[in-house]
Design a protein around this motif. Structure first.
Motif, PDB file in Angstrom:
ATOM      1  N   ILE A  74       4.785   6.356   6.647  1.00 59.56           N
ATOM      2  CA  ILE A  74       5.054   5.434   5.543  1.00 59.56           C
ATOM      3  C   ILE A  74       5.413   6.176   4.255  1.00 59.56           C
ATOM      4  CG2 ILE A  74       3.585   3.602   6.470  1.00 59.56           C
ATOM      5  CD1 ILE A  74       1.453   4.366   4.401  1.00 59.56           C
ATOM      6  N   PHE A  75       5.181   7.489   4.237  1.00 59.82           N
ATOM      7  CA  PHE A  75       5.450   8.261   3.019  1.00 59.82           C
ATOM      8  C   PHE A  75       6.864   8.840   2.978  1.00 59.82           C
ATOM      9  CE2 PHE A  75       1.079   9.031   4.540  1.00 59.82           C
ATOM     10  CZ  PHE A  75       0.419   8.232   3.628  1.00 59.82           C
ATOM     11  N   ALA A  76       7.561   8.783   4.107  1.00 63.82           N
ATOM     12  CA  ALA A  76       8.897   9.355   4.152  1.00 63.82           C
ATOM     13  C   ALA A  76       9.796   8.620   3.169  1.00 63.82           C
ATOM     14  CB  ALA A  76       9.459   9.247   5.563  1.00 63.82           C
ATOM     15  N   LYS A  77      10.730   9.289   2.602  1.00 58.96           N
ATOM     16  CA  LYS A  77      11.723   8.694   1.695  1.00 58.96           C
ATOM     17  C   LYS A  77      11.120   8.138   0.401  1.00 58.96           C
ATOM     18  CE  LYS A  77      14.820   7.099   5.356  1.00 58.96           C
ATOM     19  NZ  LYS A  77      15.248   5.882   6.015  1.00 58.96           N
ATOM     20  N   ARG A 117       6.411  -2.453  -2.212  1.00 56.75           N
ATOM     21  CA  ARG A 117       6.776  -1.673  -1.035  1.00 56.75           C
ATOM     22  C   ARG A 117       5.559  -0.932  -0.471  1.00 56.75           C
ATOM     23  NH1 ARG A 117       8.609   3.593  -0.065  1.00 56.75           N
ATOM     24  NH2 ARG A 117       9.511   3.677   2.015  1.00 56.75           N
ATOM     25  N   MET A 118       4.781  -0.310  -1.360  1.00 61.40           N
ATOM     26  CA  MET A 118       3.577   0.406  -0.919  1.00 61.40           C
ATOM     27  C   MET A 118       2.603  -0.558  -0.258  1.00 61.40           C
ATOM     28  SD  MET A 118       3.077   2.808  -4.279  1.00 61.40           S
ATOM     29  CE  MET A 118       1.850   3.974  -3.660  1.00 61.40           C
ATOM     30  N   PHE A 119       2.449  -1.709  -0.903  1.00 57.32           N
ATOM     31  CA  PHE A 119       1.545  -2.749  -0.427  1.00 57.32           C
ATOM     32  C   PHE A 119       1.900  -3.179   1.003  1.00 57.32           C
ATOM     33  CE2 PHE A 119       0.583  -7.394  -0.435  1.00 57.32           C
ATOM     34  CZ  PHE A 119      -0.778  -7.335  -0.715  1.00 57.32           C
ATOM     35  N   THR A 120       3.186  -3.423   1.255  1.00 59.16           N
ATOM     36  CA  THR A 120       3.580  -3.888   2.589  1.00 59.16           C
ATOM     37  C   THR A 120       3.502  -2.748   3.621  1.00 59.16           C
ATOM     38  OG1 THR A 120       5.894  -3.555   1.970  1.00 59.16           O
ATOM     39  CG2 THR A 120       5.064  -5.786   1.838  1.00 59.16           C
ATOM     40  N   GLN A 121       3.788  -1.528   3.192  1.00 55.17           N
ATOM     41  CA  GLN A 121       3.683  -0.388   4.118  1.00 55.17           C
ATOM     42  C   GLN A 121       2.228  -0.134   4.508  1.00 55.17           C
ATOM     43  OE1 GLN A 121       6.256   1.750   5.359  1.00 55.17           O
ATOM     44  NE2 GLN A 121       7.553   0.109   4.650  1.00 55.17           N
ATOM     45  N   LYS A 295      -0.070   6.500  13.041  1.00 54.47           N
ATOM     46  CA  LYS A 295       0.376   5.356  13.828  1.00 54.47           C
ATOM     47  C   LYS A 295       1.812   4.944  13.550  1.00 54.47           C
ATOM     48  CE  LYS A 295      -0.727   0.828  13.556  1.00 54.47           C
ATOM     49  NZ  LYS A 295      -1.436  -0.442  13.532  1.00 54.47           N
ATOM     50  N   THR A 296       2.235   5.104  12.299  1.00 55.03           N
ATOM     51  CA  THR A 296       3.557   4.615  11.933  1.00 55.03           C
ATOM     52  C   THR A 296       4.658   5.611  12.296  1.00 55.03           C
ATOM     53  OG1 THR A 296       3.191   5.533   9.751  1.00 55.03           O
ATOM     54  CG2 THR A 296       2.863   3.174  10.001  1.00 55.03           C
ATOM     55  N   ARG A 297       4.247   6.778  12.728  1.00 53.82           N
ATOM     56  CA  ARG A 297       5.201   7.812  13.016  1.00 53.82           C
ATOM     57  C   ARG A 297       5.884   7.486  14.346  1.00 53.82           C
ATOM     58  NH1 ARG A 297       6.001  12.756  14.386  1.00 53.82           N
ATOM     59  NH2 ARG A 297       6.861  14.119  12.799  1.00 53.82           N
ATOM     60  N   TYR A 298       7.192   7.499  14.358  1.00 49.99           N
ATOM     61  CA  TYR A 298       7.862   7.121  15.585  1.00 49.99           C
ATOM     62  C   TYR A 298       8.221   8.342  16.421  1.00 49.99           C
ATOM     63  CZ  TYR A 298      11.720   7.855  12.313  1.00 49.99           C
ATOM     64  OH  TYR A 298      12.549   8.354  11.356  1.00 49.99           O
ATOM     65  N   GLY A 299       8.112   8.190  17.712  1.00 48.70           N
ATOM     66  CA  GLY A 299       8.556   9.245  18.616  1.00 48.70           C
ATOM     67  C   GLY A 299       7.700  10.498  18.578  1.00 48.70           C
ATOM     68  N   ILE A 300       8.019  11.401  19.431  1.00 48.14           N
ATOM     69  CA  ILE A 300       7.351  12.688  19.467  1.00 48.14           C
ATOM     70  C   ILE A 300       8.208  13.640  18.665  1.00 48.14           C
ATOM     71  CG2 ILE A 300       6.630  14.570  21.005  1.00 48.14           C
ATOM     72  CD1 ILE A 300       6.514  12.320  23.191  1.00 48.14           C
ATOM     73  N   TYR A 301       7.576  14.558  17.986  1.00 49.51           N
ATOM     74  CA  TYR A 301       8.327  15.468  17.136  1.00 49.51           C
ATOM     75  C   TYR A 301       9.457  16.132  17.907  1.00 49.51           C
ATOM     76  CZ  TYR A 301       9.322  18.489  13.301  1.00 49.51           C
ATOM     77  OH  TYR A 301       9.941  19.098  12.264  1.00 49.51           O
TER      78      TYR A 301
END
Ligand SMILES: [Zn+2]
Length: 309
Positions: A74-77, A117-121, A295-301
């Motif tokens: 959620i912190f990306a971008k 945006r932070m609130f919804t993320q 949890k929000t991270r998608y995929g494997i690195y």
């Protein structure tokens, strides 16, 4: 019958000690995402990275590829400091009734757009897995929006409820709650949620609403309380636990957010379910939430292109 609400303590002093600055927040996230060290997506080397100055990025010491460990979180971008993100998570997890995006705007000194945006993320981190529940399970539906009322005869009348949204909830006595916003109180919606989230061996307690008529046929032991005859408790046959959750949720929404649009209602309900479900955790709610950053991270690195920040 409302249960005492005493979550594990995590004070602002604890928070400031654990996360004094930007760097400590970044280290905490990276440690959670990569407990064994950050692997380079190009050459696979681990723990051989040089930090790029003043950025949330590293450069592989072996091949020079840039590595962005926050990609997919959620912190990306986001250009908002991580410390502000953590503080927002602390506020949303620590207050009994939640905190609004408007309050976040004031507390963090960011624009409303950023606060929203932070609130919804952060809300995304609060989604619960939804079961399965077992043992003694109370199921009830309620209307949210317009004028709030818990009275059964109002609840089941079809008059003047067009501006309200139906929420169905199931709570395992002594355990977790699960909820779903549904289009109406027809039995297909009620029975579907029950079949999906409650184990067939459970004993289910509901009121006398017709939508629950077929539950016995699904294999559940089904007991009903006759609210229209003003019977609210008969031995262990009652729906007080789920009604206690509804009043927590409605008081919270009314006191904190004032009004909630139908499109966002599920995420608000999720937040109250999160708080309810973790009320007895030994670990403070902030930590439960912080641990979900992964949890929000998608995929494997290595399976996606890194996102520049
Ligand atoms: Zn490399």
């Amino acid at each position: 019958m409302a249960e005492k609400f005493k979550p594990a303590k995590y004070t602002i002093n604890d928070f400031n000690r654990d996360y004094p600055d930007e760097e400590s927040c970044l280290v905490a996230i990276v440690d959670m995402l990569y407990p064994a060290g950050i692997p380079c997506r190009a050459c696979g080397q681990v723990r051989a990275h040089a930090r790029l100055s003043n950025r949330r990025a590293w450069s592989c010491a072996h091949c020079g590829t840039h590595v962005y460990p926050l990609a997919g979180t959620i912190f990306a971008k986001s250009t908002t400091p991580l410390k502000s993100w953590f503080y927002a998570m602390f506020l949303m997890a620590s207050t009994r009734c939640g905190i609004s995006a408007k309050q976040l705007e004031r507390e963090l000194g960011v624009t409303y757009k950023t606060a929203w945006r932070m609130f919804t993320q952060i809300r995304k981190l609060m989604e619960e897995d939804g079961g399965p529940l077992s043992g003694e399970v109370e199921v009830d539906e309620t209307f949210v929006g317009g004028k709030f009322s818990n009275r059964a005869h109002v609840k089941h009348s079809r008059n003047s409820l067009s501006n309200k949204v139906v929420v169905i909830g199931a709570v395992q006595r002594g355990g977790k709650v699960t909820t779903a916003v549904i289009p109406n109180v027809r039995k297909t919606h009620l029975v579907n949620l029950i079949a999906e989230r409650i184990m067939p061996a459970a004993t289910v307690f509901t009121d006398e609403a017709k939508g629950y008529d077929k539950l016995g046929g699904r294999g559940y032991v089904h007991h009903r309380v006759n609210h229209s005859a003003k019977v609210y408790v008969s031995g262990n046959v009652h729906t007080n636990t789920i009604e206690g959750f509804w009043s927590l949720m409605k008081n919270g929404i009314r006191g904190t957010h004032h009004a909630v649009g139908a499109a966002y209602l599920q995420s608000y309900v999720n937040e109250y379910a999160f708080r309810y479900n973790h009320r007895r955790d030994a670990s403070p709610m902030f930590r439960v939430l912080a641990n979900r950053v992964t949890k929000t991270r998608y995929g494997i690195y290595g399976t996606y292109a890194p996102i520049g920040e």
